[in-house]
Structures are given as C-alpha cells and as structure tokens.
Design a protein around this motif. Sequence first.
Motif, PDB file in Angstrom:
ATOM      1  N   GLN A  55       0.800  -1.241   0.202  1.00 12.03           N
ATOM      2  CA  GLN A  55      -0.427   0.145  -0.342  1.00 12.03           C
ATOM      3  C   GLN A  55       0.681   1.851  -0.193  1.00 12.03           C
ATOM      4  O   GLN A  55       0.206   2.024  -1.004  1.00 12.03           O
ATOM      5  CB  GLN A  55      -0.653  -0.095   1.209  1.00 12.03           C
ATOM      6  N   MET A  56       1.704   1.082   1.054  1.00  8.76           N
ATOM      7  CA  MET A  56       2.849   2.156   0.164  1.00  8.76           C
ATOM      8  C   MET A  56       3.178   2.797  -0.539  1.00  8.76           C
ATOM      9  O   MET A  56       3.610   3.827  -1.161  1.00  8.76           O
ATOM     10  CB  MET A  56       3.790   2.180   1.991  1.00  8.76           C
ATOM     11  N   ASN A  57       3.916   1.463  -1.076  1.00 10.29           N
ATOM     12  CA  ASN A  57       4.473   2.149  -2.669  1.00 10.29           C
ATOM     13  C   ASN A  57       3.297   2.962  -3.541  1.00 10.29           C
ATOM     14  O   ASN A  57       3.875   3.745  -4.366  1.00 10.29           O
ATOM     15  CB  ASN A  57       4.342   0.833  -3.491  1.00 10.29           C
ATOM     16  N   TYR A  58       2.271   2.512  -2.777  1.00  9.39           N
ATOM     17  CA  TYR A  58       1.005   3.396  -3.980  1.00  9.39           C
ATOM     18  C   TYR A  58       0.138   4.710  -3.156  1.00  9.39           C
ATOM     19  O   TYR A  58      -0.212   4.871  -3.654  1.00  9.39           O
ATOM     20  CB  TYR A  58      -0.024   3.066  -4.489  1.00  9.39           C
ATOM     21  N   TRP A  59       0.781   5.230  -1.895  1.00  7.06           N
ATOM     22  CA  TRP A  59       0.729   6.238  -1.552  1.00  7.06           C
ATOM     23  C   TRP A  59      -0.090   7.461  -2.060  1.00  7.06           C
ATOM     24  O   TRP A  59      -0.747   8.156  -1.892  1.00  7.06           O
ATOM     25  CB  TRP A  59       1.119   6.184  -0.231  1.00  7.06           C
ATOM     26  N   ASN A  60       1.090   7.889  -2.819  1.00  8.38           N
ATOM     27  CA  ASN A  60       1.204   9.379  -3.474  1.00  8.38           C
ATOM     28  C   ASN A  60       1.173   9.309  -4.780  1.00  8.38           C
ATOM     29  O   ASN A  60       1.938  10.422  -5.617  1.00  8.38           O
ATOM     30  CB  ASN A  60       2.466   9.752  -3.056  1.00  8.38           C
ATOM     31  N   VAL A  61       0.948   7.704  -5.690  1.00 15.11           N
ATOM     32  CA  VAL A  61       1.024   8.008  -7.674  1.00 15.11           C
ATOM     33  C   VAL A  61       0.145   8.742  -7.885  1.00 15.11           C
ATOM     34  O   VAL A  61       0.392   9.642  -9.326  1.00 15.11           O
ATOM     35  CB  VAL A  61       0.778   6.191  -7.722  1.00 15.11           C
ATOM     36  N   ASP A  62      -1.220   9.130  -7.129  1.00 15.65           N
ATOM     37  CA  ASP A  62      -2.147   9.708  -7.871  1.00 15.65           C
ATOM     38  C   ASP A  62      -1.718  11.725  -7.553  1.00 15.65           C
ATOM     39  O   ASP A  62      -1.283  12.197  -8.502  1.00 15.65           O
ATOM     40  CB  ASP A  62      -3.821   9.893  -7.083  1.00 15.65           C
ATOM     41  N   ALA A  63      -1.106  11.504  -6.820  1.00 18.02           N
ATOM     42  CA  ALA A  63      -0.649  13.136  -5.878  1.00 18.02           C
ATOM     43  C   ALA A  63       0.733  13.533  -6.433  1.00 18.02           C
ATOM     44  O   ALA A  63       0.923  14.052  -6.884  1.00 18.02           O
ATOM     45  CB  ALA A  63      -0.625  13.210  -4.509  1.00 18.02           C
ATOM     46  N   GLY A  64       1.294  12.307  -6.848  1.00 15.63           N
ATOM     47  CA  GLY A  64       2.676  12.089  -7.799  1.00 15.63           C
ATOM     48  C   GLY A  64       2.850  12.471  -9.163  1.00 15.63           C
ATOM     49  O   GLY A  64       3.304  12.405 -10.168  1.00 15.63           O
ATOM     50  N   ASN A  65       1.252  12.772  -9.576  1.00 15.70           N
ATOM     51  CA  ASN A  65       0.710  12.566 -11.291  1.00 15.70           C
ATOM     52  C   ASN A  65       1.200  11.911 -12.169  1.00 15.70           C
ATOM     53  O   ASN A  65       1.806  12.036 -13.077  1.00 15.70           O
ATOM     54  CB  ASN A  65       0.995  14.267 -11.436  1.00 15.70           C
ATOM     55  N   LEU A  66       1.108  10.511 -11.609  1.00 14.18           N
ATOM     56  CA  LEU A  66       1.254   9.692 -12.429  1.00 14.18           C
ATOM     57  C   LEU A  66      -0.228   8.129 -12.193  1.00 14.18           C
ATOM     58  O   LEU A  66       0.691   6.755 -12.141  1.00 14.18           O
ATOM     59  CB  LEU A  66       2.358   8.816 -11.157  1.00 14.18           C
ATOM     60  N   SER A  67      -1.333   8.753 -12.070  1.00 17.32           N
ATOM     61  CA  SER A  67      -2.576   7.774 -12.068  1.00 17.32           C
ATOM     62  C   SER A  67      -1.535   6.701 -13.076  1.00 17.32           C
ATOM     63  O   SER A  67      -2.593   5.670 -12.247  1.00 17.32           O
ATOM     64  CB  SER A  67      -3.765   8.561 -12.243  1.00 17.32           C
ATOM     65  N   GLU A  68      -1.946   7.269 -13.714  1.00 16.33           N
ATOM     66  CA  GLU A  68      -1.543   6.215 -14.979  1.00 16.33           C
ATOM     67  C   GLU A  68      -0.710   4.382 -14.222  1.00 16.33           C
ATOM     68  O   GLU A  68      -0.885   3.398 -14.654  1.00 16.33           O
ATOM     69  CB  GLU A  68      -0.975   6.015 -16.110  1.00 16.33           C
ATOM     70  N   CYS A  69       0.243   4.933 -13.611  1.00 21.20           N
ATOM     71  CA  CYS A  69       1.379   3.815 -13.098  1.00 21.20           C
ATOM     72  C   CYS A  69       0.592   2.571 -12.191  1.00 21.20           C
ATOM     73  O   CYS A  69       1.588   2.555 -11.235  1.00 21.20           O
ATOM     74  CB  CYS A  69       2.401   4.946 -12.759  1.00 21.20           C
ATOM     75  N   SER A  70      -0.616   3.323 -11.264  1.00 24.27           N
ATOM     76  CA  SER A  70      -1.420   2.763 -10.603  1.00 24.27           C
ATOM     77  C   SER A  70      -2.272   1.904 -11.476  1.00 24.27           C
ATOM     78  O   SER A  70      -2.671   0.821 -10.146  1.00 24.27           O
ATOM     79  CB  SER A  70      -2.408   3.580  -9.557  1.00 24.27           C
ATOM     80  N   GLN A  71      -2.266   1.541 -12.259  1.00 25.66           N
ATOM     81  CA  GLN A  71      -3.151   0.292 -13.397  1.00 25.66           C
ATOM     82  C   GLN A  71      -2.589  -0.495 -12.622  1.00 25.66           C
ATOM     83  O   GLN A  71      -3.773  -1.965 -12.192  1.00 25.66           O
ATOM     84  CB  GLN A  71      -3.310   0.493 -14.205  1.00 25.66           C
ATOM     85  N   PRO A  72      -1.442  -1.296 -12.619  1.00 25.83           N
ATOM     86  CA  PRO A  72      -1.406  -2.463 -12.116  1.00 25.83           C
ATOM     87  C   PRO A  72      -1.173  -3.169 -10.894  1.00 25.83           C
ATOM     88  O   PRO A  72      -1.561  -4.332 -10.271  1.00 25.83           O
ATOM     89  CB  PRO A  72       0.359  -2.090 -12.164  1.00 25.83           C
ATOM     90  N   LEU A  73      -1.473  -2.411  -9.948  1.00 26.55           N
ATOM     91  CA  LEU A  73      -1.857  -1.935  -8.437  1.00 26.55           C
ATOM     92  C   LEU A  73      -3.241  -2.856  -8.480  1.00 26.55           C
ATOM     93  O   LEU A  73      -4.081  -3.406  -7.964  1.00 26.55           O
ATOM     94  CB  LEU A  73      -1.625  -1.359  -7.570  1.00 26.55           C
ATOM     95  N   PHE A  74      -4.221  -1.809  -9.477  1.00 26.44           N
ATOM     96  CA  PHE A  74      -5.225  -2.746 -10.005  1.00 26.44           C
ATOM     97  C   PHE A  74      -6.057  -4.234 -10.722  1.00 26.44           C
ATOM     98  O   PHE A  74      -6.880  -4.478 -10.180  1.00 26.44           O
ATOM     99  CB  PHE A  74      -6.528  -1.135 -10.117  1.00 26.44           C
ATOM    100  N   ASP A  75      -5.136  -4.290 -11.507  1.00 25.33           N
ATOM    101  CA  ASP A  75      -4.509  -5.855 -11.371  1.00 25.33           C
ATOM    102  C   ASP A  75      -4.843  -6.596 -10.452  1.00 25.33           C
ATOM    103  O   ASP A  75      -5.008  -7.373 -11.031  1.00 25.33           O
ATOM    104  CB  ASP A  75      -3.773  -5.240 -13.084  1.00 25.33           C
ATOM    105  N   LEU A  76      -3.971  -6.046  -9.695  1.00 24.31           N
ATOM    106  CA  LEU A  76      -3.480  -7.278  -8.289  1.00 24.31           C
ATOM    107  C   LEU A  76      -4.314  -7.430  -7.772  1.00 24.31           C
ATOM    108  O   LEU A  76      -4.759  -8.561  -7.996  1.00 24.31           O
ATOM    109  CB  LEU A  76      -2.061  -6.468  -8.038  1.00 24.31           C
ATOM    110  N   ILE A  77      -5.284  -5.921  -7.548  1.00 19.68           N
ATOM    111  CA  ILE A  77      -6.675  -6.727  -6.527  1.00 19.68           C
ATOM    112  C   ILE A  77      -7.950  -7.466  -7.739  1.00 19.68           C
ATOM    113  O   ILE A  77      -8.167  -7.889  -6.022  1.00 19.68           O
ATOM    114  CB  ILE A  77      -6.776  -5.143  -6.322  1.00 19.68           C
ATOM    115  N   ARG A  78      -7.852  -7.181  -8.455  1.00 20.43           N
ATOM    116  CA  ARG A  78      -8.695  -8.174  -9.299  1.00 20.43           C
ATOM    117  C   ARG A  78      -8.819  -9.185  -9.027  1.00 20.43           C
ATOM    118  O   ARG A  78      -9.183 -10.729  -9.179  1.00 20.43           O
ATOM    119  CB  ARG A  78      -8.545  -7.734 -10.581  1.00 20.43           C
TER     120      ARG A  78
END
Length: 554
Positions: A140-163
């Motif tokens: 979770q910590m790996n992705y705490w700032n992915v959106d605030a840091g203006n790299l939203s598309e980089c969060s896609q692998p996390l959502f793939d993992l959850i799915r």
Amino acid sequence: MEIEGADEVVIILVAATNFKNYKDVSANAAQRVAAYLKSIEHRSYEAIKADHIKEHKALFGRVELELPTTAQSFLPTNERIQKVHEGADPSFAALGYQFGRYIMMGSSRPGTQASNLQGIWNNDQNPWWDSKYTTNINTQMNYWNVDAGNLSECSQPLFDLIREVSDQGKQVAKEHYGVNEGWVFHQNTDIWRVAAPMDGSNWGAFTTGGAWLCTHIWEHFLYTRDTAFLRKNYALLKGNVQFFLKFLVKDPVHGWLVTNPSTSPENVPGSPGNTRFFDEMNGAYYNGSQICYGSTIDEQILTDLFGYMAQATEVLKIDTSFKKQVLKARAALAPMQIGKDGTLQEWIEDWPQTEKNHRHFSHLYGLYPGHVISPLRTPELIDPVKKVLEQRGDGASGWSRVWKMCEWARLFDGNRANKIFKGYIQEQCTKSLFGKCYAAMQVDASFGLEAAVNEMLVQSHEGFIQLLPALPDEWKADGSFSGVITRGAFELNFQWQEGRVSTLKVVSKAGMPFTIKFDHVPTVLCNGKTVRITEVGNGLYRFETKRMGNYEIN
C-alpha cells in the motif's frame, strides 16, 4: 565476441518469458524476443535514446518541486547522506520526492506487474521475504502518492493485482471461513495471486489486507473523478464488503461488530496468555499468542471501506438498499478506545505493549493513510495518537520512519517530520535513496518518503485543500510546487516565500467545486474575469469550476 575497426558498438539485449497471467503460462518466449528485436531492427541508438527521453519526460516532467538550497545541496548524494545532520539541506527532501516518482515510473506501468518489496531492483536469487507483496502496509505504501505525484496511470498494475487476487479470494472466503459471498485476502501474495493466510499467525491472519487495498480504488477515484474507473471496479469493492458483512460477529461484551479472528500486524500484546479470540459457535474464548478479535486497525479500515462503499453507490446511483445495510454495519463497528496509559488502544482490550518501539503502529492507520482520526473531526483522539508516536519513537526500519513522517504531517508538525527525515536518511540509506528494512533494501520507504513530503506541502483529505500545512522551519524561505494533484482532480502550481503562499494556479480537471483554506479572502480569476467566491466558515472559501478551467488565486 571480437570487434575490430569500430569506433562505436551498440549492444541490445532483449528478454521475455512464457508468462501471460497468473493462470496462463502458454506464451512463446522466443517469438516475443523476435518481435522485440524486429521492432528496433533498423533504428539507430540515437533514435532509440531520443524516444526514451521523450517518453520519460512526458511523465517525469509533470511535477516540479523546488525547496531551498544550501552549500550541501550540490554535494554528491552519498556525501549529502553523511552530512544530513551537519546543516540544513531542504532540497534533499525534494530529491527524495522526485526519486520516489522516478522509481514508480520504472517499476509500475500499465501491462506490467505492481511494484513489490524490492520493485525491479532485486538482485538476489533468494531475496528477503521472496520479494513478494506484503499487504499489511508495504505494498500500500508503494502507491500512497501515485495519484498526487501525477502518475495515475502507474497505479493500473495495482488494480490488476486486486482484481486477480479476488479470484482466489472467493475460494478462500468459502473454504477457510465458510462465507459464500464476496472475497477475502490477507497479508501476502505473489505473482500467482495466493490469497490464503500464510506464515506466522501474528501477520498471516490479517483478514483486512484486501480491504485496505480496496481503499486505493476509492482514493484513485477521488484524485481523478473517473466515474468509468469506479464503475469498472465497483464489483471489487462490493465483493470485499459483502464478505465482511457475513464475516463480522458481535463481540460478547459490548455487542460491537468485530473481525474474528483478527490481528494487529506483526505486533504482540504484552500478556500473550490473555490474547484471545471468540469462538461464536462454541460460545468460548480461545487463547493465542497473537490472535485476537476486533483489532483497532481492522475496525478502522472497515470504517473507511464501508463509508467509501456507501459513497460509491451514491456516485453511481445504484444499490440503495445495499448502501443502507453497509451503513448500518458501519455504525455498529467497535469504536476506538483510549487505554489506561493514555494511548490509543491497539487491541479491543487494553493490553500492554511487549515491544514499546515496535516498527508497526497499525492502530494509527486511522490518521494516515486512513480518514478515521482527524485533528478537526476527532480532536479527543489526537493526544492519545501522539502518545503512541512518542512511545514508538522516531527510529525503526525505513518504511516505519517515513510512515511516522506522514503521521506527524497530518498532525501539522513539519519540524518533527523533518527531524525524522534526517534520521531516516542517515541511518536507513547508505549510498542511495533506497531505504532498508533490517539489512534488506526495500522500495516502500522511498515511495513513503514521497508521500510524506507531499503531505507536508499539500493536504486535501478533509474535503478542502490546505497548502503548507506542515512546512518545516528549514523549508520556509522560498519554494515552489507545480503539477501536484489533489483530491477533486485539481492540478496545483504554487509558490511560497517566508512560509506564506505567494502565487497559486489551479487546473480543474473534472470541474468539481474548489474549496481551500486561507487566512484571508482570496481573489480568483479565470481568463481575466473575477470568479464568485463563497465563504463557508472556519477559513474555508469555495468557488465553482469548469472542467479543464484554469484559475489564478491571488
């Protein structure tokens, strides 16, 4: 290989595997390699490099952070690490912030795997903790700032993992807990998406690992206001909530809804013989050295998740009756309690600490990254939270220290956060900005540092935007932050001098109302025209925005 008469040599290495996904390894690695080579067959080194730089800048250049510089700021990184306590070096924190964004770009892109404990930088055949996904904070910590840091598309692998992990999570819910609705996931997984509890009981029995991951779905929506994304992932949220609606039981003392069994990640109470969980079927308690019921973090995560679930039904205008059921359960969850020593209780019973400086302080999830504890909404809990942080101390492993930075930032204490930052840099980093957990390099601390710096400069979790909420004295002289994203899908570009914001420009990416905290009435312009502002009290000012509108606030 022998090369003669050449003034330049370009060696291109490509690699591939037969892995398609966690259920399919039928790909042809040789064909993949051939295709990669074919795509660059007649391209020069200069052209390949130019494309690489262009692609890199397209992401990395979205955000710029400038903090005050000193003589130390121009030293090599390894020397700055050694001298971090010898004098002020504010821009080192800016470097750490951008390093976090850099490694996110390098280790988590659409179509790849999510960033794990060592990201793509593991160099061991048998790495610490198998270089997997530890989901009682680290992933979770790996992705705490992915959106605030203006790299939203980089969060896609996390959502793939959850799915993907929810697939086996449905089996675990049925076979391990007898719950036929929804899915559950615990504390650890890998590329094969295992979902069952594993390893030691004081970490393996963490039933809310999947619930914590699901909070990232809602946070991503808040930062992007992407309704299509929320609709696509709604079933994941609902499935996890459905599991807990069946899994929760009433505790026999107060009648609160609690998780059972439960654990507070990786910490053990001071009186292990008294730690217990309740067997509902047999009406009896069972002792266990780590297992309990209704740990504080469990109840906090579910308070958040159930609230997000209700809000998601409102956004999508669906599941009204389910929303009522969820909110009813949310109201029955165990409340947070203050122990006899004045600290926020980590367990539902007031047990002492075995290890007072334990690296985990899971019961403070509610302050950060959660939204259960707040200086504004729950002031009565702030002193108990501070006592926990004082008890745990400013030390411990790399990820633990940067988590403490985030906590102190939420408490508006930038100087304390900066003090912890310096200790982290000197004691948990060696020659680079990768942090450590024990002797192992891990990427979580680098991502967590990025989140902490962001939180010191911009906060938006209370329904309004606050600039410089935890600015350390050493950072006050002057600075600027451009391209940072806040909840509500706003992109900010602001500067400050002597600790006060001097300019602020806003791009409204979704056309949401903009609310900000100021100590005076601001003036807002859009295309040279004055925008009407409403004062909503407590120093908050609001104005309506248009999608992709540009606003200048004076």
